[in-house]
Design a protein around this motif. Sequence first.
Motif, PDB file in Angstrom:
ATOM      1  N   MET A 404      32.971   0.076  61.655  1.00  0.00           N
ATOM      2  CA  MET A 404      33.986   0.497  62.189  1.00  0.00           C
ATOM      3  C   MET A 404      32.961   1.421  61.323  1.00  0.00           C
ATOM      4  N   PRO A 405      33.719   3.381  61.666  1.00  0.00           N
ATOM      5  CA  PRO A 405      32.495   4.379  60.980  1.00  0.00           C
ATOM      6  C   PRO A 405      34.149   4.527  60.262  1.00  0.00           C
ATOM      7  N   PRO A 406      33.370   5.089  58.562  1.00  0.00           N
ATOM      8  CA  PRO A 406      34.530   5.489  57.818  1.00  0.00           C
ATOM      9  C   PRO A 406      34.974   7.244  58.344  1.00  0.00           C
ATOM     10  N   LEU A 407      36.902   6.942  58.141  1.00  0.00           N
ATOM     11  CA  LEU A 407      37.505   8.683  58.765  1.00  0.00           C
ATOM     12  C   LEU A 407      36.209   9.394  58.075  1.00  0.00           C
ATOM     13  N   THR A 408      37.269  10.589  58.515  1.00  0.00           N
ATOM     14  CA  THR A 408      36.070  11.846  58.190  1.00  0.00           C
ATOM     15  C   THR A 408      37.355  13.018  57.644  1.00  0.00           C
ATOM     16  N   PRO A 409      36.640  14.157  57.119  1.00  0.00           N
ATOM     17  CA  PRO A 409      38.156  15.265  56.830  1.00  0.00           C
ATOM     18  C   PRO A 409      38.460  15.963  58.174  1.00  0.00           C
ATOM     19  N   LEU A 410      39.528  16.885  58.477  1.00  0.00           N
ATOM     20  CA  LEU A 410      39.580  17.465  59.141  1.00  0.00           C
ATOM     21  C   LEU A 410      38.927  19.203  59.501  1.00  0.00           C
ATOM     22  N   TYR A 411      38.288  20.012  60.364  1.00  0.00           N
ATOM     23  CA  TYR A 411      37.864  20.908  59.722  1.00  0.00           C
ATOM     24  C   TYR A 411      38.536  22.004  60.772  1.00  0.00           C
ATOM     25  N   LEU A 412      39.263  23.069  60.347  1.00  0.00           N
ATOM     26  CA  LEU A 412      39.993  24.436  60.847  1.00  0.00           C
ATOM     27  C   LEU A 412      39.193  25.026  62.071  1.00  0.00           C
ATOM     28  N   PRO A 452      33.427  15.074  48.082  1.00  0.00           N
ATOM     29  CA  PRO A 452      33.204  13.031  48.322  1.00  0.00           C
ATOM     30  C   PRO A 452      34.402  13.087  47.730  1.00  0.00           C
ATOM     31  N   GLU A 453      35.106  13.598  46.682  1.00  0.00           N
ATOM     32  CA  GLU A 453      36.136  12.498  45.575  1.00  0.00           C
ATOM     33  C   GLU A 453      37.311  12.710  46.305  1.00  0.00           C
ATOM     34  N   LEU A 454      37.734  13.221  47.272  1.00  0.00           N
ATOM     35  CA  LEU A 454      38.808  13.208  48.304  1.00  0.00           C
ATOM     36  C   LEU A 454      39.044  12.871  49.238  1.00  0.00           C
ATOM     37  N   GLU A 455      40.151  12.125  48.972  1.00  0.00           N
ATOM     38  CA  GLU A 455      40.759  11.016  49.627  1.00  0.00           C
ATOM     39  C   GLU A 455      40.730  11.564  51.397  1.00  0.00           C
ATOM     40  N   VAL A 456      40.251  10.423  51.764  1.00  0.00           N
ATOM     41  CA  VAL A 456      40.686  11.027  53.283  1.00  0.00           C
ATOM     42  C   VAL A 456      41.091   9.648  53.622  1.00  0.00           C
ATOM     43  N   THR A 457      42.275   9.290  53.873  1.00  0.00           N
ATOM     44  CA  THR A 457      43.409   8.000  54.716  1.00  0.00           C
ATOM     45  C   THR A 457      43.824   8.362  56.329  1.00  0.00           C
ATOM     46  N   PRO A 458      44.404   7.891  56.332  1.00  0.00           N
ATOM     47  CA  PRO A 458      45.380   8.173  58.094  1.00  0.00           C
ATOM     48  C   PRO A 458      46.649   8.561  57.870  1.00  0.00           C
ATOM     49  N   SER A 459      46.922   8.504  56.718  1.00  0.00           N
ATOM     50  CA  SER A 459      48.353   9.316  56.217  1.00  0.00           C
ATOM     51  C   SER A 459      48.089  10.660  55.216  1.00  0.00           C
ATOM     52  N   HIS A 460      46.668  10.640  54.847  1.00  0.00           N
ATOM     53  CA  HIS A 460      46.532  11.500  53.695  1.00  0.00           C
ATOM     54  C   HIS A 460      45.391  11.839  54.327  1.00  0.00           C
ATOM     55  N   MET A 461      45.388  13.407  54.847  1.00  0.00           N
ATOM     56  CA  MET A 461      43.710  13.945  55.448  1.00  0.00           C
ATOM     57  C   MET A 461      43.172  15.383  54.941  1.00  0.00           C
ATOM     58  N   PRO A 462      42.480  15.676  54.312  1.00  0.00           N
ATOM     59  CA  PRO A 462      41.539  17.431  53.909  1.00  0.00           C
ATOM     60  C   PRO A 462      42.003  17.804  54.588  1.00  0.00           C
ATOM     61  N   VAL A 463      41.606  19.279  54.972  1.00  0.00           N
ATOM     62  CA  VAL A 463      41.926  19.969  56.401  1.00  0.00           C
ATOM     63  C   VAL A 463      41.087  21.246  55.306  1.00  0.00           C
ATOM     64  N   VAL A 464      39.786  21.016  55.447  1.00  0.00           N
ATOM     65  CA  VAL A 464      38.703  22.674  55.168  1.00  0.00           C
ATOM     66  C   VAL A 464      38.853  23.604  55.942  1.00  0.00           C
ATOM     67  N   THR A 465      38.934  25.003  55.450  1.00  0.00           N
ATOM     68  CA  THR A 465      39.451  25.860  56.121  1.00  0.00           C
ATOM     69  C   THR A 465      38.134  26.893  56.490  1.00  0.00           C
ATOM     70  N   ALA A 466      37.427  26.642  55.558  1.00  0.00           N
ATOM     71  CA  ALA A 466      35.561  27.590  55.874  1.00  0.00           C
ATOM     72  C   ALA A 466      34.938  26.361  56.400  1.00  0.00           C
ATOM     73  N   THR A 467      34.256  26.948  57.906  1.00  0.00           N
ATOM     74  CA  THR A 467      33.833  26.237  57.931  1.00  0.00           C
ATOM     75  C   THR A 467      32.106  26.916  58.273  1.00  0.00           C
ATOM     76  N   GLU A 468      32.076  27.758  57.465  1.00  0.00           N
ATOM     77  CA  GLU A 468      30.751  28.414  58.363  1.00  0.00           C
ATOM     78  C   GLU A 468      29.147  27.386  58.544  1.00  0.00           C
TER      79      GLU A 468
END
Length: 750
Positions: A404-412, A452-468
């Motif tokens: 099962m792959p680990p969850l990844t952050p969101l990108y905007l 990498p230290e940012l938490e990524v869980t089903p209830s807590h998701m980081p959203v990356v706004t700079a996507t260059e």
Amino acid sequence: MSVCSLFCVNLVNFLNIGIHWGFIGCYEKNFLSENKQFFPLYALAVHFQDSMLKELQQLTSSKVLEVEELTSDLPFETVPELEEMEHLGGDDKKVQDEEYDQKKIRASPEEPTNAPEKGVDLDDHHHLHLSSCHECLELESSTIESVRFASAENLPDLPYDNLEGRADTTCPTRQGQRVNISGKPPNILLFVGSDHQEAQPRFQQLRSLLTDCVDTDSYIIYHLQEKNVLTDPWLDNSLLLVIATEEPISKAICQKFMTYLSQGGKILGLSSSFTFGELQLRSKEELKKTIQTLVFSKADHNEMKLNVLTSGCIYEGGPRELLGPGRLKGYLENIDKDKMIVHLPFGTNGGEAILCQVHLEASENTSAQTQDAFHLLEASHFRRHEVLKEILTVLGISCHVKKMPPLTPLYLFTAEEEVRVSFMQWLSRNVNPDGVMTFSKLTLKFVSSYKPELEVTPSHMPVVTATEEFASEHFNPEIYRESLQTKQLGKIVLFAEVTSTTMSLLDGLMFKMPPDLGLIAIAVQQTQGKGRDGNVWLSPRGCSISTLHICIPLYSHLGQRIPFVQHLMSLAVVEAVRSIPDYQDIDLRVKWPNDVYYSDHMKLGGVLVNSTLVGTTFHILVGCGVNVNNSNPTICINDVIADYNKKHNTELSLLRVDYLIARTVTTLERLIGAFQDKGPNAVLPLYYKYWVHSGQQVRLGSSEGPKVWIVGVDDSGFLQVHQEGGDVVTVHPDGNSFDMLRNLIVPKKR
């Protein structure tokens, strides 16, 4: 008294004063509202007295928009040159991220006209249906008059496709990649006996074991409860039945299991009382719950020995065992060589059963009575798994286990720079100083870059706004932007390589954002994909996975017919492919109410709709999963295209997921606009052109019920059927989780 029952009292009041229209429903408290109002999650409009014959006559006599007129009005006046898109090639089917040139797609210059939001006569818009509530569904099926009649001569004029006359029923594949070659849904059913309090823990134990053995990207494991064996249409909707109960099984249920075998079904018996033919089960008390040595003969005739916990029964009699290629057997290493595993074919359709009287599912932690027994079972732990995997493989189940792959952050991402500027301005006013927005089930933390230290869980998701620096082999933002030609829908993208489910990513955020900023969540892979009525949607790589947010005014054509949203979305997927030049004969179709099919043979995708009414606006999440480039668990669009190329000597390009999502959203917006402007008649001709039900017969109530012909959908999106010599009536699903077209019921009249 529940909220639902309180509201049903209001229904009685409607009846007492003679009003012809009323609503029943289930309400949810909206904590986003300052006054904490209750808003309906589920509602049904009830027409209490008048016959619907006059209305249907008016409906069929009104001018119907021609299919050609509708399709020519869709926003694809020019399309990207697909020949310039690179093919998805190789066994790994990876897509390179090279850009391709694409002609601009011109959006329709006319803004669809919605019905007025105030002062609308409800008689012009009819039923209101929202998301399901089991309490209301039970009430609906037992007490509500919602049957609509028409005379036989008023049957809708539908195009007829002679589905029975199609000779080719083989599902295509590319390079022999498919695991499931039967065409059945990828369901494994577990039967653990009577529905007592021990049934659920037993089911959970077995599901956990099978999950460790099978390819979880290819199969879904469900509990087949005793009460559903004789009523639900599971026979045609499962690849494997596992029987794991030592209880006596009733004659009626055994007969059902035998019917499944006769139709080519596969059965695995785990220390169960199920036998058939001349095979007998004899009790041998001295073996009961003891640790014995099993000699297991594999499909290649190699033998292995392992320690097992025995049930206390052995097999006797039965047909002479075939020791040809693929046949398994197991016996105890004792004087009698007691038979413990038998492999028996049945019938002429490929049915077979492998029956065991050793507890392959037993865990040393829960089954060992002594320390010595614990060590003996522990020593053979991996061998028991190996035997179980061998049995499952012979029964046609893939045991290629994937991590099962680990969850990844969101990108905007945004489709246009102006939209990005507007969104970031809104965001700056609505996040806390740490860039966090918290909702009831999800916390989003907006950051400029991922660490990498940012938490990524089903209830807590980081959203990356700079996507260059964003890079993905599965999603190209530029292809999505160039292919999306909408005025509102899908403009703001939250993208994840791996997420639990896209349905949860927008829930909460959608209520706070300005409605003109169209949200969509897209993922490459889901770990907890959702289907109808609690079903699971498998979401491996190559599948198109998205959840789209749309707003629909209550007082509009579509706002009064919310069930049509799922029809429009499934239609949009099919039209998005078949409206591409030279792709018009790719045999994708819609199956009522929310599925995408290859011809009438196999499911390619599905739609899940959740609706919430806030004030006079529906906030709707439209989840859509479609197999685009994944040949498992069933079949995918690119398999169909490749097969078409082979049969017709053509070179149609295979499709990218990002391209198809954008094109589908563009098509959906246009379909919604047409529906809002002219109602159901604006889209039904196109819907009927692509649906699988032309000339199809189904049975009402059960597999033994009366046969009826499917003739269309009613004004609320429910199926209409016609029985020879009878009327056209609206029918509803019975609530089974296997096939909504089975066991259809005519709702009772008051």
